[in-house]
Design an enzyme around this catalytic site. Structure first.
Site, PDB file in Angstrom:
ATOM      1  N   THR A 129       0.811  -1.228   0.000  1.00 44.47           N
ATOM      2  CA  THR A 129       0.000   0.000   0.000  1.00 44.47           C
ATOM      3  C   THR A 129       0.842   1.276   0.000  1.00 44.47           C
ATOM      4  OG1 THR A 129      -1.416   1.353   1.433  1.00 44.47           O
ATOM      5  CG2 THR A 129      -0.151  -0.330   2.521  1.00 44.47           C
ATOM      6  N   GLU A 131       0.370   3.648   1.898  1.00 45.71           N
ATOM      7  CA  GLU A 131       0.566   4.064   3.297  1.00 45.71           C
ATOM      8  C   GLU A 131       2.008   3.810   3.736  1.00 45.71           C
ATOM      9  OE1 GLU A 131      -1.032   5.297   6.339  1.00 45.71           O
ATOM     10  OE2 GLU A 131      -2.155   6.236   4.746  1.00 45.71           O
ATOM     11  N   TYR A 157      -0.619   0.505  11.036  1.00 52.28           N
ATOM     12  CA  TYR A 157      -1.045  -0.174   9.802  1.00 52.28           C
ATOM     13  C   TYR A 157       0.071  -0.123   8.744  1.00 52.28           C
ATOM     14  CZ  TYR A 157      -3.271  -0.562   5.216  1.00 52.28           C
ATOM     15  OH  TYR A 157      -3.559  -0.899   3.927  1.00 52.28           O
ATOM     16  N   LYS A 161       2.123  -3.237   7.190  1.00 55.66           N
ATOM     17  CA  LYS A 161       2.112  -3.490   5.745  1.00 55.66           C
ATOM     18  C   LYS A 161       3.533  -3.544   5.185  1.00 55.66           C
ATOM     19  CE  LYS A 161      -2.041  -3.992   3.906  1.00 55.66           C
ATOM     20  NZ  LYS A 161      -2.405  -5.136   3.051  1.00 55.66           N
TER      21      LYS A 161
HETATM   22  O1  G4F Z   1     -10.324   7.128   3.911  1.00 56.94           O
HETATM   23  P1  G4F Z   1      -9.204   7.014   4.871  1.00 56.94           P
HETATM   24  O2  G4F Z   1      -9.485   6.294   6.135  1.00 56.94           O
HETATM   25  O3  G4F Z   1      -8.004   6.353   4.057  1.00 56.94           O
HETATM   26  P2  G4F Z   1      -6.434   6.235   4.351  1.00 56.94           P
HETATM   27  O4  G4F Z   1      -6.107   6.522   5.742  1.00 56.94           O
HETATM   28  O5  G4F Z   1      -5.743   7.071   3.310  1.00 56.94           O
HETATM   29  O6  G4F Z   1      -6.168   4.705   4.071  1.00 56.94           O
HETATM   30  C1  G4F Z   1      -6.725   4.023   2.943  1.00 56.94           C
HETATM   31  O7  G4F Z   1      -5.819   4.077   1.864  1.00 56.94           O
HETATM   32  C2  G4F Z   1      -4.575   3.390   2.065  1.00 56.94           C
HETATM   33  C3  G4F Z   1      -3.734   3.551   0.803  1.00 56.94           C
HETATM   34  O8  G4F Z   1      -2.917   4.679   0.923  1.00 56.94           O
HETATM   35  C4  G4F Z   1      -4.856   1.924   2.374  1.00 56.94           C
HETATM   36  F1  G4F Z   1      -3.689   1.286   2.574  1.00 56.94           F
HETATM   37  C5  G4F Z   1      -5.737   1.835   3.613  1.00 56.94           C
HETATM   38  O9  G4F Z   1      -6.046   0.479   3.872  1.00 56.94           O
HETATM   39  C6  G4F Z   1      -7.022   2.589   3.348  1.00 56.94           C
HETATM   40  O10 G4F Z   1      -7.711   1.946   2.304  1.00 56.94           O
HETATM   41  O11 G4F Z   1      -8.641   8.451   5.271  1.00 56.94           O
HETATM   42  C7  G4F Z   1      -8.205   9.369   4.277  1.00 56.94           C
HETATM   43  C8  G4F Z   1      -7.950  10.709   4.942  1.00 56.94           C
HETATM   44  C9  G4F Z   1      -7.036  10.662   6.167  1.00 56.94           C
HETATM   45  O12 G4F Z   1      -6.155  11.758   6.095  1.00 56.94           O
HETATM   46  C10 G4F Z   1      -7.966  10.851   7.355  1.00 56.94           C
HETATM   47  O13 G4F Z   1      -7.369  11.468   8.497  1.00 56.94           O
HETATM   48  O14 G4F Z   1      -9.186  11.222   5.419  1.00 56.94           O
HETATM   49  C11 G4F Z   1      -8.990  11.763   6.722  1.00 56.94           C
HETATM   50  N1  G4F Z   1     -10.299  11.795   7.395  1.00 56.94           N
HETATM   51  C12 G4F Z   1     -10.942  12.936   7.814  1.00 56.94           C
HETATM   52  N2  G4F Z   1     -12.107  12.618   8.377  1.00 56.94           N
HETATM   53  C13 G4F Z   1     -11.064  10.742   7.688  1.00 56.94           C
HETATM   54  C14 G4F Z   1     -12.206  11.258   8.305  1.00 56.94           C
HETATM   55  N3  G4F Z   1     -10.895   9.411   7.474  1.00 56.94           N
HETATM   56  C15 G4F Z   1     -11.881   8.573   7.874  1.00 56.94           C
HETATM   57  N4  G4F Z   1     -11.726   7.247   7.646  1.00 56.94           N
HETATM   58  N5  G4F Z   1     -13.013   9.039   8.501  1.00 56.94           N
HETATM   59  C16 G4F Z   1     -13.229  10.367   8.756  1.00 56.94           C
HETATM   60  O15 G4F Z   1     -14.254  10.746   9.304  1.00 56.94           O
END
Ligand code: G4F
Length: 358
Positions: A129, A131, A157, A161
């Site tokens: 990933t 990440e 995570y 990974k």
């Molecule tokens: O959607 P996210 O949780 O994705 P994140 O952390 O980028 O991880 C995903 O992508 C990775 C590939 O780079 C994968 F390896 C991993 O398994 C997953 O699929 O968060 C994206 C962004 C972050 O910066 C987080 O802090 O959104 C921000 N965010 C803001 N509010 C939020 C929220 N994320 C989530 N999940 N929920 C919120 O309410």
């Protein structure tokens, strides 16, 4: 059974990529097995309904015996390891479990194939990933991260990974096993879990439009991600596994957008120009360390495999909002003729019908 029919085993069959890949392999004529965890997994019904052709085997990547059994039962030509704790925020609260599943689970999969005597017959895909890169300014090349870039994971995570990535490469180099590592940037779509920010937003946008919800709680909005469509990426995964030699490949769109951009684009689909009144900040949704900016460079996959992403950022948001509008109407018995509660305030035409799937 046709002796030439290929067989695949997918761990993480209940997740987004497991679903997309199972459908793709089924279309290609594969016999598809899926590893499913737990005595009474609540997602089993969904898999049986949506992917009825998948033969489910019970097992867990933290349980080596169950993996050996699954490999011996399915005798896979191709094994796709998608099983992971994949939510970055969750991994900060459960770092030990994340290492067991997302890190050591990879070793268990590799050993199960080797100990079953299939090291030379089963190709393995490891879901690495973006990440692992960590998105630190100093480490990101102008054109985005590629296969040569430096790793600096910023979460339990990402660290787990990275262990999975290196142990997979180690088995390729030590035992000559066909082990591919796909370093995939964020990939989204209609099957994305609602705990991830994109689907959380598109579902909320649909519900706000239909008067089912007033606001959406989010964490920080400035981080940027290179968001692609999961269907495109799963096609790339399959292409990696058909290449004549195992290697590492980055899949990305080459475009990064902030969460604010995603919000603006998603709200515009329902005709709302200013999304701010609908968004509230929840500090509980911030992380101990954040990944600021992820941009990927998939030139190698494009040149070596001929892979191209087909769905761009705006199309991705359109199809997700359209899907969630249709889904929420269905769930709540709202007729497509009922006018939306939130009126349009910009010229963008609201999306009401699902676009044709490729
Ligand atoms: O959607 P996210 O949780 O994705 P994140 O952390 O980028 O991880 C995903 O992508 C990775 C590939 O780079 C994968 F390896 C991993 O398994 C997953 O699929 O968060 C994206 C962004 C972050 O910066 C987080 O802090 O959104 C921000 N965010 C803001 N509010 C939020 C929220 N994320 C989530 N999940 N929920 C919120 O309410």
């Amino acid at each position: 059974m046709d002796g030439s029919r290929r067989t695949a085993l997918i761990t993480g069959i209940t997740g987004q990529d497991g679903g997309h890949l199972a459908s793709l392999l089924h279309e290609k004529g594969y016999r598809v097995f899926g590893l499913i965890r737990g005595q009474h997994n609540p997602r089993r019904d969904d898999v049986e309904r949506d992917l009825p052709f998948v033969e489910l085997l019970e097992g867990d990547v933290t349980d080596p015996t169950s993996l050996v059994r699954a490999v011996e039962t399915s005798s896979p030509d191709e094994l796709y390891n998608f099983a992971a704790i994949s939510h970055v925020g969750y991994s900060f609260n459960h770092p030990t479990l994340t290492m067991e599943v997302t890190g050591k689970g990879v070793l268990n999969v590799l050993e199960a194939v080797r100990l079953s005597g299939r090291a030379e017959r089963t190709k393995i895909y490891q879901a690495s990933t973006s990440e692992m890169f960590g998105g630190m300014d100093y480490s990101m090349p102008g054109s985005g991260y590629n296969e040569q870039s430096q790793f600096h994971p910023r979460s339990p995570y990402g660290v787990a990974k990275l262990y999975g990535h290196w142990i997979a490469k180690n088995y390729r180099e030590s035992y000559g096993m066909f082990v591919v590592c796909g370093v995939l940037f964020n990939h989204e779509g209609e099957r994305r879990g609602t705990e991830f920010v994109t689907r959380k937003i598109t579902r909320a946008v649909a519900r706000i439009h239909l008067g089912l919800q007033d606001t959406i709680n989010l964490g920080v909005l400035w981080p940027k991600r290179d968001w692609g469509y999961a269907g495109d990426y799963v096609r790339g995964i399959w292409m990696m596994m058909q290449h004549h030699e195992p290697d590492d490949f980055v899949l990305a769109t080459g475009e990064a957008h902030s969460i604010e951009d995603f919000l603006a684009t998603a709200f515009a689909k329902i005709g709302v120009g200013d999304w701010r009144p609908y968004v509230t900040f929840d500090p509980a949704l911030t992380r101990a360390a954040e990944v600021d900016n992820l941009l990927g460079d998939s030139s190698k996959a494009e040149q070596v495999l001929g892979w191209r992403r087909e769905v761009g950022f705006d199309d991705l948001v359109t199809r997700m909002v359209a899907h969630d509008l249709a889904d929420q109407r269905l769930r709540h018995g709202i007729s497509p003729l009922t006018p939306p509660v939130v009126p349009a305030d910009v010229t963008a035409p609201p999306v009401e019908t699902a676009p044709e799937l490729p």
